[in-house]
Design a protein around this motif. Sequence first.
Motif, PDB file in Angstrom:
ATOM      1  N   ASN A 169       0.844  -1.194   0.000  1.00  0.00           N
ATOM      2  CA  ASN A 169       0.000   0.000   0.000  1.00  0.00           C
ATOM      3  C   ASN A 169       0.877   1.241   0.000  1.00  0.00           C
ATOM      4  N   GLN A 170       0.534   2.216  -0.829  1.00  0.00           N
ATOM      5  CA  GLN A 170       1.379   3.396  -0.984  1.00  0.00           C
ATOM      6  C   GLN A 170       1.576   4.146   0.324  1.00  0.00           C
ATOM      7  N   ARG A 171       0.580   4.169   1.174  1.00  0.00           N
ATOM      8  CA  ARG A 171       0.700   4.898   2.434  1.00  0.00           C
ATOM      9  C   ARG A 171       1.690   4.228   3.384  1.00  0.00           C
ATOM     10  N   GLU A 172       1.927   2.946   3.207  1.00  0.00           N
ATOM     11  CA  GLU A 172       2.846   2.219   4.087  1.00  0.00           C
ATOM     12  C   GLU A 172       4.215   2.024   3.450  1.00  0.00           C
ATOM     13  N   ASN A 173       4.368   2.439   2.195  1.00  0.00           N
ATOM     14  CA  ASN A 173       5.556   2.047   1.443  1.00  0.00           C
ATOM     15  C   ASN A 173       6.451   3.237   1.110  1.00  0.00           C
ATOM     16  N   ASN A 174       6.505   4.217   2.015  1.00  0.00           N
ATOM     17  CA  ASN A 174       7.319   5.395   1.749  1.00  0.00           C
ATOM     18  C   ASN A 174       8.658   5.351   2.486  1.00  0.00           C
ATOM     19  N   PHE A 175       9.052   4.171   2.955  1.00  0.00           N
ATOM     20  CA  PHE A 175      10.228   4.049   3.818  1.00  0.00           C
ATOM     21  C   PHE A 175      11.498   4.543   3.135  1.00  0.00           C
ATOM     22  N   LYS A 176      11.649   4.269   1.834  1.00  0.00           N
ATOM     23  CA  LYS A 176      12.903   4.589   1.148  1.00  0.00           C
ATOM     24  C   LYS A 176      13.151   6.094   1.137  1.00  0.00           C
ATOM     25  N   LYS A 177      12.141   6.855   0.774  1.00  0.00           N
ATOM     26  CA  LYS A 177      12.312   8.310   0.712  1.00  0.00           C
ATOM     27  C   LYS A 177      12.548   8.903   2.095  1.00  0.00           C
ATOM     28  N   VAL A 178      11.846   8.370   3.097  1.00  0.00           N
ATOM     29  CA  VAL A 178      12.042   8.889   4.449  1.00  0.00           C
ATOM     30  C   VAL A 178      13.440   8.553   4.953  1.00  0.00           C
ATOM     31  N   LEU A 179      13.875   7.321   4.712  1.00  0.00           N
ATOM     32  CA  LEU A 179      15.230   6.937   5.136  1.00  0.00           C
ATOM     33  C   LEU A 179      16.288   7.777   4.433  1.00  0.00           C
ATOM     34  N   GLU A 180      16.103   8.023   3.153  1.00  0.00           N
ATOM     35  CA  GLU A 180      17.062   8.846   2.422  1.00  0.00           C
ATOM     36  C   GLU A 180      17.086  10.270   2.957  1.00  0.00           C
ATOM     37  N   THR A 181      15.925  10.766   3.390  1.00  0.00           N
ATOM     38  CA  THR A 181      15.875  12.104   3.986  1.00  0.00           C
ATOM     39  C   THR A 181      16.672  12.152   5.281  1.00  0.00           C
TER      40      THR A 181
END
Length: 1423
Positions: A657-669
């Motif tokens: 699910n897109q709402r649960e799958n934003n880990f990569k961008k947050v980790l990169e931030t």
Amino acid sequence: MAEAITLGDGDQPGVGDVEDDNHWAHLAKKHWPRATKSKKIKPEIIKKEIWDVLEREAFHFRSLLVLENLQLLENYLWPGYNEASTNHHVLLIALIVTVKSRENLPVWNAFANDPERFSSFFRRVLSMSIDPSLSAPIRTHLLSYLLSAFQSLDNGLVRRECAPLVSISMWHNLASEAARERKFEEHGQLRRAWRAAAKKYEAADEEAKARLRFERSWLYTLLLDFVGRLYGASEGDLVYCEKFLEFLTDLESQLPTRRYVNSLIQDLNLLALIRISPMFNTQDNGLLRDLFALFRHFAHFPIDDNTGSQHSRAQSYERHCEDLARLQRIALRHFKDKLTVLALSNYGAIDQRKELEDFLIPLTDAELEEMCLLLGIRTAYPSEAKVQINRDLLMEIVMSAHENRKTFQETVRDLSTQPTETELYEPSLLRNETYNGSRPLAIPKLNLQYLSVGDFLWRSFILYRCEQFFEIRKYLEDTIKRLQPKGTDSAGSVHFDGFSKMALPITKPAILEAAPARVGHDQPAYVRAEITLNMSKLANAVRYDWDSLRQGDVVYLLAIESSEASRKLTNGHSKQSGEEAFGMLALRTAEVVQLLDESGRFIREPQPDQMNGYGSRPRIRRLIVNLDTSAFKADGERKEKGRPDVYESLNVIVRRNQRENNFKKVLETIQSLALSDVPVPAWLQEVFLGYGDPASATYVRLSNQLEAIDFRDTFVDWQHLVDSFPGKTVESEDKNLESFSPPYVLRHSTASAPAAQPRSSKKRRRDDAEPVLQPSKSVKVSTYCPPAGGPYPSDAPRLSCVRFTPNQVEAITSGTQPGLTVIVGPPGTGKTDVATQIINNIYHDFPTQRTLLIAHSNQALNQLFQKIVKLDIDGRHLLRLGQGEGDLETAESFSKYGRVESFLDNRAQLLYEVDRLAANFGAPGAHGSTCETAGYFKSVYVQPAWAKFWHVANDTNSCAGDIILAFPFHPYFQNAPQPLLPSEATKDELLDIVHGCENHTSKLFTSLEDIRPFEILRNNRDKTNYLMLKEARIIAMTSTHAAMRQQEIADLGFHYDNVVMEEAAQITEIENFIPLALQNAKDGELPLQRIVLCGDHLQNSPIIQNMAFRQFANLEQSLFLRLVRLGVPTITLDHQGRARPSIAKLYKWRYPSLNHLPNVLTELEYLRANAGFKYEYQFIDVSDYKGAGESQPSPHFFQNLGEAEYAVAIYQYMRLLGYAASKISILTTYAGQKALIRDVLAHRCKGNGLFGLPRIVTTVDKYQGEQNDYIILSLTRTRSPGYLRDIRRLTVALSRARLGLYVLGRRSIFASSPELIQAFELLLERPEKLMLTTGELFPASRLSTDEVEGTEMEGVEHLGQYVFEMTQAKVGILKREGNVSPHQKAEVGVADCKETDGERGEVKVEAEVKVEADHDSELDDIT
């Protein structure tokens, strides 16, 4: 997100554990039935009946938790403690405190009223912690108690006991006087602190001297004992040593405890001693080694232990070079014959462990020891340390002191943000899943204080990465189970007997391109691949979801084999790895580039099927992705060594699910922030890190506080102004006016606080506060005439009509001033109104400043944004970023593209107005064709016309008639309310009207000037970027969106001056921090002027699924909660306007100062009774239904059929009486119960016009920030309270209802929980069976205070039968009158049970069945 998982739930005590048939319950009833101030305790009871029983059970946590529930500490152990108490008595107190700490329960309240006795007890614990006669397990429990104490330094009682243990006096234990002198030379104030400690010792009496000697030697003794256990381990020592490493890591990770401790640890060469110890090098002790790595990280953290300033990379390398240079000088001076090469080598040749060891080989053991002495390294240890000085130890000491170590930035840089199977199944990560509190974990903690901003970002990155990888692993394992991989077919491929809509079998990806590496990198710039998706067998809804994949989404490529094949490979003998046990041979992540159809055309938006089934069914999709480059490089290296090609075996693609799958961008931030040394504003630095004066960031301590504030529409009238400052005198600056109407400009007649003077010592102390001038008791008030808006009704300003309370005014004042404002908003106290007014004031008072608005969820953000839209704020200055913009209930779109379209739409209307102005002057030409021509028209026609008019109007001899005749815009303003310029008006009145007309025309051309760039810019992306960077002054986004887009937004050059966060206590600390860093630093720091945090730390915290991250690492900590714990001044809103006073009383015990606004005391809806119910709130005891209470179909998925049926029956009853479905919400404490209630509703109510569906069915966690008139609450649990022992959740649950609250639960469970006593005390005063009243329909005619007879419902079956009979009667009425059959859909339509929004989860239903008034009496007879 589901409710938080309570791991170890099997250890939770049930009702049977606190009843008489249990040993502990019987003991409690006999010896501590109630709390007393003092109690005489028999040692044999402590020893035989409590301690011995616990010891036989190996101190099982369940028994300890039962004793804590039975209030052993509060009612027995602590009242009976004195200096003569036995060691077992002390140990039991320490054990119960540890249990409370682990369960996140209030720990120190029991000791608060007797600090002297607590000090005595603490000394006993310290003495026992170094008692060699006690066993290792016992000392481990004592160490756990001390860990809890040192993690609670915000508590003054605890801090007084802990601080002396880590003071400078411990430097008496350094190896030599010379070692101390070297420390004193680093900072002059250290010598002064040492002398002050010496004077304190000399002035003390013998008893005090003994205490001081104990304090300074306590930690040193513990350290020697720890080293002794490493070298001479016995049973239980491993667990003790692990716990002790956790303790040392905690000491090193906070500056107040690290300041002197780190020097002692370095002097003892502790890192080298641990590294070569037998325990460390035992193969099975992996946890100990991981804990050591974490301890080493903090011990070597690049920070000045005295000042707390972080060393830059250049400074760290310079210090490293100084150590190497000193080594070379000693080598050349004393060992020239053997170490000349070392002395003459460059630093890069000698700072690696292997090379340095080779250089030192020529030295004999004696020479090596001599070198250590010359370097100032300790070479002798007391006998209790059991350390033998040998060559291995000395070599390790020298190498560990001089090797080049990775900085924490380099560590973060080298960690991948995309998981592989190896990283998902690392032993250290798997330990986090099995955490039960008995042993520590090798992960950092979020403490009250941080060593530096970089330290905070490093911890956050490690923890967020671990948590996200944990969630990904659980998700993938669940998906594999659903797919049910089975044996291979003849072609050798795995076939799947199951199905998951989130996964598809694939053939191997085709590698399209591997771009060359960028300069300075050793991995490809990108690796592009194509994946073929066969979608021919998918249902339309599932295919639509796959077609919704968009650029940037992360997908997971798996190599899966069947479980049978995996067992064949191991032949049933060797142990399988975690990934093999689930059939996962490999995992690679990929980022979507684009999705193509069968013909290679780009799919921009998923297309719905054609009607009647005649649409063509697509068979193939081609997914173009970028593979993880670091994993691709490693795979290539393995392939060159003869290993199989991973990409040949990939056979499944999985999406989330897109709402649960934003880990990569947050980790990169987070990763980029950790690498960039992002600065915090200077005025916030110390408060953010947790040091210095907690109030130093508030406006009263800042030198730039505003002398006067224009409050505009904050105050309704003069009396409101006076009432808003109780205890102060409100005075008009104009002596001729005693009172006047708003707007008001307020000036507190007090001098600004002096700027902080530089201290001679840079040491940051918690109690080191700057003196502040006391505020005056008077408030000076002035006013002004606001500029006239214009002659049209739309020109009138939109003013607030909220009558703010004094505390709300204080919060608005603080938020308008520069600095940090922390607003605590209990339920219903209007913190959203306060936040909007702060934003409104900043918008008008500071026209050049920009404000960033952040909230935890789209729902909370939209509620706040919708209130802002209603204020007097120009819509062109508002911008809403993120996906939730579509849920805004506003006429206009406030998204980036929506704002651009709005600008262009307004352009046409404004240019039409320019053409009207041209007609006014009879000016020929296309003046209204573009914004540019409009600007020329303004300068040629409009400005000269106004100049000519004002020349006449300003003439002292002109009269009212002259002004009317000279006014040049009569034709243009013909469509304004007439007469525009009344002939009977005075000259001043006419001039005021004319000023409004001028402002109207001025605003017209100003708006066109703002729109002009959108005429010039052709690219939509350029237009939206310009909008965000130049036009928008209030920008709203969720904390998640900020975390995902931080780098992109900052790179655009985005800047802002103020940050306002709503529901800040529900946002994790890293998500609190990232919005502060959405812009690049200016002059070395972030140019923020205001930070306003609104929230309530007594309600829900951020939801963290894994117990290890939640309890051990404290990842659920928010910046809001940490600031409150640190003592940062807060403003608590103290008047609620949401609930009946009787309902608000259920949670008032959490907010002692909470009062009520006049509306809940006077308005009829709050005074009127709830029709059909005797009480406006009631706790209903629900017994077992069909012989069962709670059930657990899957782990942590709790359900209770009896409560589900009861909740639906109450809802049906209310609907039959005429309650609106949209005014009823059903809440529950577990996602499993939510699903069950929805099933029951679908079976009994869906499609039935009599009932329809309630507004929402959701969990308590999801409903924070929401409210409804009537709440039906299902507590679900019947064996233990579960996570409701966390009273923050219970506070949320009880505070959602405005007019009616009906709680379903098991009385015996919740009445016996000590944490819940105050909450349930009022609930349980009323009958435990539902009390109904007959003969009433909604709305009731009686008041809630009226006495009325009630009908008791014996249980769910009784209520169900009652509702059935009422339903039959109503159906009969409708049939006789020929109305709509109740089995047909309601006229407006009944919504499906499926949530319409992923975050709000709302199901809105309007399904009212109208019954004529003369039928009411017939139904009354039935009820």
